[in-house]
Design a protein around this motif. Structure first.
Motif, PDB file in Angstrom:
ATOM      1  N   ILE A   1       0.838  -1.202   0.000  1.00  0.00           N
ATOM      2  CA  ILE A   1       0.000   0.000   0.000  1.00  0.00           C
ATOM      3  C   ILE A   1       0.874   1.253   0.000  1.00  0.00           C
ATOM      4  O   ILE A   1       0.600   2.213  -0.720  1.00  0.00           O
ATOM      5  N   ARG A   2       1.925   1.231   0.777  1.00  0.00           N
ATOM      6  CA  ARG A   2       2.821   2.398   0.878  1.00  0.00           C
ATOM      7  C   ARG A   2       3.416   2.762  -0.473  1.00  0.00           C
ATOM      8  O   ARG A   2       3.592   3.945  -0.783  1.00  0.00           O
ATOM      9  N   HIS A   3       3.730   1.761  -1.291  1.00  0.00           N
ATOM     10  CA  HIS A   3       4.321   2.037  -2.605  1.00  0.00           C
ATOM     11  C   HIS A   3       3.435   2.932  -3.463  1.00  0.00           C
ATOM     12  O   HIS A   3       3.944   3.701  -4.271  1.00  0.00           O
ATOM     13  N   PHE A   4       2.121   2.826  -3.312  1.00  0.00           N
ATOM     14  CA  PHE A   4       1.229   3.658  -4.121  1.00  0.00           C
ATOM     15  C   PHE A   4       1.335   5.136  -3.764  1.00  0.00           C
ATOM     16  O   PHE A   4       0.997   5.994  -4.570  1.00  0.00           O
ATOM     17  N   PHE A   5       1.831   5.427  -2.579  1.00  0.00           N
ATOM     18  CA  PHE A   5       1.995   6.811  -2.157  1.00  0.00           C
ATOM     19  C   PHE A   5       3.370   7.377  -2.509  1.00  0.00           C
ATOM     20  O   PHE A   5       3.576   8.585  -2.428  1.00  0.00           O
TER      21      PHE A   5
END
Length: 123
Positions: free
Chosen positions: A24-28
Motif C-alpha cells: 500500500i505504501r508504494h502507491f503513495f
C-alpha cells in the motif's frame, strides 16, 4: 486457541502485514521507488511496481487470513528474493551504501525464512 495456534496466527499477521503495509505504501511513493528501478534497467518500472505492489498486498492478506497460505507465502518468498536481487545490489556499491544493502539482504533473508515456515504450515 492453544499457544502454538496463537503464535502461528500472530506470526502470520506480522509477516503478512509487512507486505500489506509495504504494498500500500508504494502507491503513495511511486515515483521515488520507480526511479531506482528505472536506473537498474527495469522496463516500465512504474507499471512493474504497481503490479508487484498489488501482488504483495493481496498475497500478504492471504497469509494473514489463511487463504492458500502456503502458496501465498512461497510467492512472497520468491518476490522478496527477486526484489532484493534487483534493488539491493550490494556487489555494485561502495562504503555506507554497500553496508546498507548488505543489511537489507540479511533482513530479507530472515523474512524469507519466516515465509518458508509459514508455507510449510500452510500446505
Amino acid at each position: 486457541m492453544t499457544t502454538p495456534e496463537f503464535l502461528m496466527v500472530f506470526g502470520r499477521a506480522l509477516i503478512g502485514g509487512l507486505f500489506v503495509v509495504a504494498g500500500i505504501r508504494h502507491f503513495f511513493i511511486l515515483p521515488a521507488v520507480a526511479a531506482p528501478m528505472a536506473a537498474r534497467g527495469i522496463p516500465r518500472p512504474q507499471e512493474a511496481l504497481i503490479v508487484g505492489s498489488i501482488f504483495e498486498t493481496v498475497a500478504g492478506l492471504m497469509v494473514i487470513f489463511g487463504f492458500y497460505t502456503g502458496w501465498a507465502a512461497l510467492g512472497l518468498a520468491g518476490f522478496t528474493l527477486v526484489a532484493s536481487w534487483i534493488m539491493l545490489d550490494f556487489w555494485n556499491k561502495q562504503g555506507f551504501a554497500r553496508e546498507g544493502a548488505i543489511n537489507g539482504w540479511i533482513a530479507n533473508t530472515g523474512v524469507v525464512g519466516g515465509l518458508l515456515i509459514v508455507a510449510a504450515e500452510g500446505f
